[in-house]
Design a protein around this motif. Structure first.
Motif, PDB file in Angstrom:
ATOM      1  N   ASP A  33       6.758  10.610 -15.517  1.00 45.29           N
ATOM      2  CA  ASP A  33       6.744  10.788 -16.922  1.00 45.29           C
ATOM      3  C   ASP A  33       5.510  12.046 -17.325  1.00 45.29           C
ATOM      4  O   ASP A  33       5.648  12.242 -18.458  1.00 45.29           O
ATOM      5  CB  ASP A  33       5.862   9.574 -17.523  1.00 45.29           C
ATOM      6  CG  ASP A  33       6.786   8.295 -17.448  1.00 45.29           C
ATOM      7  OD1 ASP A  33       7.966   8.581 -17.445  1.00 45.29           O
ATOM      8  OD2 ASP A  33       5.974   7.145 -17.544  1.00 45.29           O
ATOM      9  N   ARG A  34       5.344  12.678 -16.485  1.00 45.81           N
ATOM     10  CA  ARG A  34       4.448  13.889 -16.570  1.00 45.81           C
ATOM     11  C   ARG A  34       3.148  13.427 -17.385  1.00 45.81           C
ATOM     12  O   ARG A  34       2.778  14.215 -18.585  1.00 45.81           O
ATOM     13  CB  ARG A  34       5.081  15.132 -17.431  1.00 45.81           C
ATOM     14  CG  ARG A  34       6.224  15.669 -16.291  1.00 45.81           C
ATOM     15  CD  ARG A  34       5.355  16.185 -15.188  1.00 45.81           C
ATOM     16  NE  ARG A  34       6.461  17.230 -14.562  1.00 45.81           N
ATOM     17  CZ  ARG A  34       6.659  16.780 -12.995  1.00 45.81           C
ATOM     18  NH1 ARG A  34       6.212  15.828 -12.683  1.00 45.81           N
ATOM     19  NH2 ARG A  34       7.213  17.769 -12.486  1.00 45.81           N
ATOM     20  N   ARG A  35       2.511  12.495 -17.088  1.00 47.79           N
ATOM     21  CA  ARG A  35       1.237  11.873 -17.893  1.00 47.79           C
ATOM     22  C   ARG A  35      -0.072  12.350 -16.847  1.00 47.79           C
ATOM     23  O   ARG A  35       0.098  12.086 -15.726  1.00 47.79           O
ATOM     24  CB  ARG A  35       1.349  10.428 -17.850  1.00 47.79           C
ATOM     25  CG  ARG A  35       2.479  10.029 -19.096  1.00 47.79           C
ATOM     26  CD  ARG A  35       2.180   8.829 -19.487  1.00 47.79           C
ATOM     27  NE  ARG A  35       3.254   8.418 -20.611  1.00 47.79           N
ATOM     28  CZ  ARG A  35       2.989   8.749 -21.895  1.00 47.79           C
ATOM     29  NH1 ARG A  35       1.918   9.454 -22.219  1.00 47.79           N
ATOM     30  NH2 ARG A  35       3.798   8.262 -22.869  1.00 47.79           N
ATOM     31  N   THR A  36      -1.103  12.818 -17.337  1.00 51.43           N
ATOM     32  CA  THR A  36      -2.335  12.824 -16.800  1.00 51.43           C
ATOM     33  C   THR A  36      -2.681  11.529 -16.239  1.00 51.43           C
ATOM     34  O   THR A  36      -2.688  10.645 -16.939  1.00 51.43           O
ATOM     35  CB  THR A  36      -3.266  13.507 -17.716  1.00 51.43           C
ATOM     36  OG1 THR A  36      -2.815  14.879 -17.938  1.00 51.43           O
ATOM     37  CG2 THR A  36      -4.658  13.849 -16.975  1.00 51.43           C
ATOM     38  N   GLN A  57      -3.398  16.372 -13.061  1.00 50.16           N
ATOM     39  CA  GLN A  57      -1.780  16.682 -13.511  1.00 50.16           C
ATOM     40  C   GLN A  57      -0.926  16.443 -12.399  1.00 50.16           C
ATOM     41  O   GLN A  57      -0.817  17.391 -11.406  1.00 50.16           O
ATOM     42  CB  GLN A  57      -1.875  17.509 -14.214  1.00 50.16           C
ATOM     43  CG  GLN A  57      -2.532  17.734 -15.540  1.00 50.16           C
ATOM     44  CD  GLN A  57      -2.701  19.296 -16.111  1.00 50.16           C
ATOM     45  OE1 GLN A  57      -2.262  20.356 -15.180  1.00 50.16           O
ATOM     46  NE2 GLN A  57      -2.906  19.529 -17.387  1.00 50.16           N
ATOM     47  N   TYR A 104       2.065  16.632 -10.173  1.00 48.11           N
ATOM     48  CA  TYR A 104       3.229  17.507 -10.109  1.00 48.11           C
ATOM     49  C   TYR A 104       4.254  17.142  -9.337  1.00 48.11           C
ATOM     50  O   TYR A 104       5.418  17.045  -9.689  1.00 48.11           O
ATOM     51  CB  TYR A 104       3.010  19.039  -9.245  1.00 48.11           C
ATOM     52  CG  TYR A 104       1.976  19.783 -10.345  1.00 48.11           C
ATOM     53  CD1 TYR A 104       1.679  19.499 -11.755  1.00 48.11           C
ATOM     54  CD2 TYR A 104       1.397  20.901  -9.877  1.00 48.11           C
ATOM     55  CE1 TYR A 104       0.981  20.376 -12.426  1.00 48.11           C
ATOM     56  CE2 TYR A 104       0.661  21.838 -10.734  1.00 48.11           C
ATOM     57  CZ  TYR A 104       0.439  21.515 -11.971  1.00 48.11           C
ATOM     58  OH  TYR A 104      -0.521  22.257 -12.827  1.00 48.11           O
ATOM     59  N   GLN A 145       0.228  14.114 -22.020  1.00 48.53           N
ATOM     60  CA  GLN A 145       1.246  14.676 -21.252  1.00 48.53           C
ATOM     61  C   GLN A 145       0.930  15.919 -20.867  1.00 48.53           C
ATOM     62  O   GLN A 145       0.033  16.686 -21.536  1.00 48.53           O
ATOM     63  CB  GLN A 145       2.494  14.416 -21.890  1.00 48.53           C
ATOM     64  CG  GLN A 145       3.095  12.813 -22.012  1.00 48.53           C
ATOM     65  CD  GLN A 145       4.316  12.777 -22.421  1.00 48.53           C
ATOM     66  OE1 GLN A 145       4.748  13.019 -23.599  1.00 48.53           O
ATOM     67  NE2 GLN A 145       5.370  12.446 -21.274  1.00 48.53           N
ATOM     68  N   PHE A 146       1.699  16.616 -19.902  1.00 51.18           N
ATOM     69  CA  PHE A 146       1.477  17.927 -19.444  1.00 51.18           C
ATOM     70  C   PHE A 146       2.618  18.475 -19.014  1.00 51.18           C
ATOM     71  O   PHE A 146       3.809  17.798 -19.142  1.00 51.18           O
ATOM     72  CB  PHE A 146       0.552  18.135 -18.316  1.00 51.18           C
ATOM     73  CG  PHE A 146       1.009  17.453 -17.114  1.00 51.18           C
ATOM     74  CD1 PHE A 146       1.723  18.193 -16.025  1.00 51.18           C
ATOM     75  CD2 PHE A 146       0.864  15.906 -16.703  1.00 51.18           C
ATOM     76  CE1 PHE A 146       2.086  17.692 -15.269  1.00 51.18           C
ATOM     77  CE2 PHE A 146       1.303  15.617 -15.664  1.00 51.18           C
ATOM     78  CZ  PHE A 146       2.050  16.318 -14.737  1.00 51.18           C
ATOM     79  N   GLU A 147       2.977  20.059 -19.026  1.00 53.18           N
ATOM     80  CA  GLU A 147       3.901  20.524 -18.568  1.00 53.18           C
ATOM     81  C   GLU A 147       3.774  21.065 -17.216  1.00 53.18           C
ATOM     82  O   GLU A 147       2.680  21.868 -16.951  1.00 53.18           O
ATOM     83  CB  GLU A 147       4.489  21.647 -19.472  1.00 53.18           C
ATOM     84  CG  GLU A 147       4.969  21.093 -20.869  1.00 53.18           C
ATOM     85  CD  GLU A 147       6.199  20.444 -20.897  1.00 53.18           C
ATOM     86  OE1 GLU A 147       7.315  20.607 -19.715  1.00 53.18           O
ATOM     87  OE2 GLU A 147       6.487  19.505 -21.450  1.00 53.18           O
ATOM     88  N   THR A 148       4.693  21.048 -16.343  1.00 56.23           N
ATOM     89  CA  THR A 148       4.247  21.664 -14.899  1.00 56.23           C
ATOM     90  C   THR A 148       4.465  23.464 -15.033  1.00 56.23           C
ATOM     91  O   THR A 148       5.565  23.613 -15.826  1.00 56.23           O
ATOM     92  CB  THR A 148       5.492  21.194 -13.937  1.00 56.23           C
ATOM     93  OG1 THR A 148       5.533  19.933 -13.986  1.00 56.23           O
ATOM     94  CG2 THR A 148       5.369  21.815 -12.652  1.00 56.23           C
ATOM     95  N   PRO A 149       3.535  24.051 -14.415  1.00 52.30           N
ATOM     96  CA  PRO A 149       3.963  25.453 -14.759  1.00 52.30           C
ATOM     97  C   PRO A 149       5.249  25.971 -14.409  1.00 52.30           C
ATOM     98  O   PRO A 149       5.664  25.681 -13.410  1.00 52.30           O
ATOM     99  CB  PRO A 149       2.640  25.969 -13.497  1.00 52.30           C
ATOM    100  CG  PRO A 149       1.619  24.589 -13.487  1.00 52.30           C
ATOM    101  CD  PRO A 149       2.455  23.481 -13.693  1.00 52.30           C
ATOM    102  N   GLU A 150       5.470  26.949 -15.103  1.00 52.74           N
ATOM    103  CA  GLU A 150       6.740  27.467 -14.790  1.00 52.74           C
ATOM    104  C   GLU A 150       6.941  28.098 -13.628  1.00 52.74           C
ATOM    105  O   GLU A 150       5.829  29.062 -13.212  1.00 52.74           O
ATOM    106  CB  GLU A 150       6.869  28.571 -15.919  1.00 52.74           C
ATOM    107  CG  GLU A 150       8.649  29.195 -16.008  1.00 52.74           C
ATOM    108  CD  GLU A 150       8.719  30.095 -17.057  1.00 52.74           C
ATOM    109  OE1 GLU A 150       9.775  30.740 -17.258  1.00 52.74           O
ATOM    110  OE2 GLU A 150       7.724  30.218 -18.008  1.00 52.74           O
TER     111      GLU A 150
END
Length: 327
Positions: A150-153, A172, A174, A211-216
């Motif tokens: 879910d990309r949750r902290t 976070q 990954y 929520q967070f986004e994984t680094p590009e």
């Protein structure tokens, strides 16, 4: 839950043909009475199945009937990547999903491939953990996996080897890695670079709303390989010169690992008495002391002098202890 079980029952009958109520109950891990209720429900829904009494009887679908319920869900397609690892799939909460996915895949296979698939299941099995490693207790693994999906902290209370031994972190997550039967979480703490945490050392965990986004460009597999390379680079910080008997050469590779065996193969020179002189990597004096003691009389350490002296002192102490008569 019942709908999933009805689909599994239907696919079992389609894939395997005639099956008794007892066999269906064993496969679905339910009671025979539940199987009878499910069979009745399928019949009421228009599925053409019938039962045969007596020896060799059971339930089967009408010849030629095939369900079209074979499309994989997102969860099932993810579970297929763990098809060779039912234990880890179950640990991640995907055990039942994996079984349903496998049944759907089997149902979708052409008849000529069924026997080949059956033989693969019959003849190959993967058991990832090492022989002498006891499985870690990972009570927070399912929650960690959910946060990864879910990309949750998450907030964790974590136990580490250096002081302070217990710390709190906002992470976070990954991704998760299974290495030699042990789960590792790759995560970033408050925007820092990704680090690795052992899941079995998480003492407490709370999933946060954030929520967070994984680094590009982040690649979990590439990150793990870089970590392994760095680990091995830092693992062996010194060298030792040793003499090995023929048996010591063989046993050293088995007991001390690939780095030792590779060093012996690359630097080893044969001596007149049949022994081999080589320069091998060591982690520390403490580690090397224990490792070389394990080879007994099949190794002689020449350098460094401190390690040779320490082994000699241990040998004298052992000789004194075992030379004295038992009281």
């Amino acid at each position: 839950m019942r709908a999933s079980r009805l689909i599994s029952l239907l696919l079992l009958l389609q894939n395997r043909g005639r099956m008794t109520a007892d066999q269906l109950a064993d496969e679905l891990e339910v009671s025979v009475r539940t199987v009878y209720r499910d069979l009745e429900a399928l019949g009421a829904a228009g599925v053409p199945l019938y039962g045969e009494a007596g020896h060799g009887g059971g339930y089967r679908l009408l010849d030629g009937y095939r369900t079209r319920l074979t499309g994989l869900t997102a969860d099932e397609s993810q579970a297929l990547f763990l098809a060779g690892l039912p234990g880890p799939a179950a640990e991640l909460g995907l055990g039942e999903v994996l079984m349903t996915a496998q049944l759907k895949l089997w149902a979708a296979l052409p008849a000529e491939l069924h026997e080949r698939a059956r033989l693969v299941q019959e003849r190959f099995h993967l058991d990832a953990p090492g022989w002498y490693a006891q499985a870690d207790e990972t009570p927070h693994l399912a929650a960690v996996a959910a946060a990864v999906w879910d990309r949750r902290t998450v907030w964790v209370r974590y136990r580490r080897w250096k002081a302070p031994t217990e710390v709190e972190r906002r992470l976070q997550p990954y991704g998760l890695v299974l290495k030699a039967g042990r789960w590792y979480l790759v995560a970033a703490a408050d925007g820092a670079t990704a680090r690795t945490y052992r899941v079995d050392q998480i003492l407490e965990l709370r999933c946060l709303e954030e929520q967070f986004e994984t680094p590009e460009g982040f690649d979990l597999a590439a990150h793990w390989q870089d970590r392994l390379a760095d680990f091995h680079a830092r693992l062996h910080t010194a060298q030792a010169t040793v003499r090995l008997s023929p048996r010591g050469v063989a046993r050293g590779g088995e007991q001390l690992g690939q780095a030792f065996a590779r060093a012996v193969a690359e630097s080893g020179t044969a001596e007149a008495d049949g022994w081999t002189r080589a320069s091998v990597p060591i982690e520390s004096l403490d580690h090397a002391h224990g490792a070389f003691l394990g080879l007994g009389t099949d190794v002689e350490v020449l350098e460094p002098p401190a390690l040779r002296a320490r082994l000699a002192a241990t040998a004298r102490e052992l000789a004194d202890r075992y030379g004295a008569p038992a009281s």
